[in-house]
Design an enzyme around this catalytic site. Structure first.
Site, PDB file in Angstrom:
ATOM      1  N   HIS A   3      -3.266   1.099  10.321  1.00 24.58           N
ATOM      2  CA  HIS A   3      -3.424  -0.353  10.327  1.00 24.58           C
ATOM      3  C   HIS A   3      -2.157  -1.001   9.791  1.00 24.58           C
ATOM      4  O   HIS A   3      -1.317  -0.345   9.172  1.00 24.58           O
ATOM      5  CB  HIS A   3      -4.613  -0.781   9.454  1.00 24.58           C
ATOM      6  N   ASP A  54      -1.212  -4.404   7.296  1.00 21.57           N
ATOM      7  CA  ASP A  54      -1.827  -5.436   6.471  1.00 21.57           C
ATOM      8  C   ASP A  54      -1.680  -6.769   7.197  1.00 21.57           C
ATOM      9  O   ASP A  54      -0.732  -6.978   7.946  1.00 21.57           O
ATOM     10  CB  ASP A  54      -1.154  -5.498   5.100  1.00 21.57           C
ATOM     11  N   HIS A  76       0.522   1.802   8.701  1.00 25.67           N
ATOM     12  CA  HIS A  76       0.393   2.832   7.678  1.00 25.67           C
ATOM     13  C   HIS A  76      -1.047   3.327   7.644  1.00 25.67           C
ATOM     14  O   HIS A  76      -1.945   2.723   8.244  1.00 25.67           O
ATOM     15  CB  HIS A  76       0.848   2.324   6.311  1.00 25.67           C
ATOM     16  N   ARG A  92      -9.376   9.902  -5.111  1.00 22.58           N
ATOM     17  CA  ARG A  92      -8.111   9.160  -5.195  1.00 22.58           C
ATOM     18  C   ARG A  92      -8.438   7.687  -5.302  1.00 22.58           C
ATOM     19  O   ARG A  92      -9.414   7.205  -4.699  1.00 22.58           O
ATOM     20  CB  ARG A  92      -7.249   9.428  -3.956  1.00 22.58           C
TER      21      ARG A  92
END
Length: 301
Positions: free
Chosen positions: A182, A184, A240, A253
């Site tokens: 995707h 941002d 990313h 995480r």
């Protein structure tokens, strides 16, 4: 500094900052309180679940690839979100535009951990100051007056939306990632990631995914689609993703992104001249509320 930032944003859309002035003690408190919340039983987390008009915990963090009209299985991620506007009165928030824009939502806070709300509010304040510093550097990098962006962010609708990636004890579905590919969709993202837990990758070229290592004491910064539009295509909003751990690795995480968004009614007019002849068709003036609402609706509809 402005020149270095401009070079990075023309090529990759990402850079890393150190020496930023945000105290390590605050970051540690923010991380510890948030990580403790996500380790609570589901029933306790569900007490502060997101619902119409309220931002909080989501057991499923949506499918970010949908914002680019890509079909993938749901991301393997839980989230908790709060907004700088979330403490305003109902009447004040009702003036902030489209219901799909999450800055119209009220914040809801867990009672456990006890310092959760205080840490989050202090962290959002510190991130807002850092983001304003970065925007002044952005203006200089673009050849503008240092304060060019200030009146577009004096009532900003920014948020922290933490990503918690649970241990993977069951194999993911085909094509399923912790966060799918995707971009941002806002103006600026400031990300904290754990020093020893990797997974973030940035697309370079057509098909090369590069790991983004965590540097102790640093933040990863990237621009989103709105800033790429604002610059008329001079800067790039880069794809990313967050990949799954190796099979057998059952560690969790947690990452803490701060999304810096302009005032909901700010009119974003792309810089001219555009960087290529086809940009005339791609770039158009839009309000922040219209832009963000469109993206959020795709992710969660």
């Amino acid at each position: 500094m402005a020149e270095a930032i401009g070079n990075a944003l023309r090529s990759s859309g990402f850079f890393i900052v150190v020496g930023h002035g945000v105290s390590a003690e605050l970051v540690d408190r923010m991380f510890t309180a948030t990580n403790s919340f996500f380790k609570l039983p589901d029933g306790e987390k569900d007490l502060v679940a997101s619902r119409p008009g309220v931002s909080g915990y989501r057991r499923a963090g949506g499918t970010l690839a949908r914002s680019l009209d890509q079909k993938t299985p749901p991301d393997l991620c839980e989230t908790f979100a709060a907004h700088v506007t979330g403490e305003l009165s109902d009447e004040e928030r009702s003036t902030l535009g489209n219901e799909w824009a999450s800055w119209t939502h009220k914040n809801i806070w867990p009672k456990d951990p006890a310092d959760f709300q205080k840490a989050w509010q202090e962290y959002m304040g510190a991130m807002g100051e850092l983001a304003a510093d970065l925007m002044r550097l952005f203006a200089l990098a673009l050849g503008l007056e240092e304060g060019f962006f200030e009146d577009k962010f004096d009532r900003h609708g920014s948020s922290v939306a933490v990503n918690y990636y649970p241990p993977q004890v069951v194999a993911p579905l085909p094509g399923q990632l912790r966060r799918g590919p995707h971009t941002d969709f806002g103006s600026l993202t400031i990300l904290y990631q754990e020093d020893d837990r990797g997974g973030l990758q940035v697309l370079q070229g057509a098909d090369e995914w590069r790991d983004v290592s965590a540097i102790p004491g640093s933040f990863v910064v990237n621009i989103g689609d709105l800033m790429a539009l604002w610059t008329g295509g001079r800067w790039v909003s880069t794809m990313h993703r967050v990949v799954n751990p190796e099979r057998g690795d059952t560690s969790s995480r947690l990452t803490i992104p701060f999304f810096y968004l302009p005032n909901h009614d700010a009119s974003i007019e792309p810089m001219r001249p555009f960087t290529d002849s086809s940009a005339v068709e791609r770039f158009d003036t839009v309000t922040v509320s219209e832009w963000v609402s469109r993206k959020v609706q795709k992710i969660f509809s």
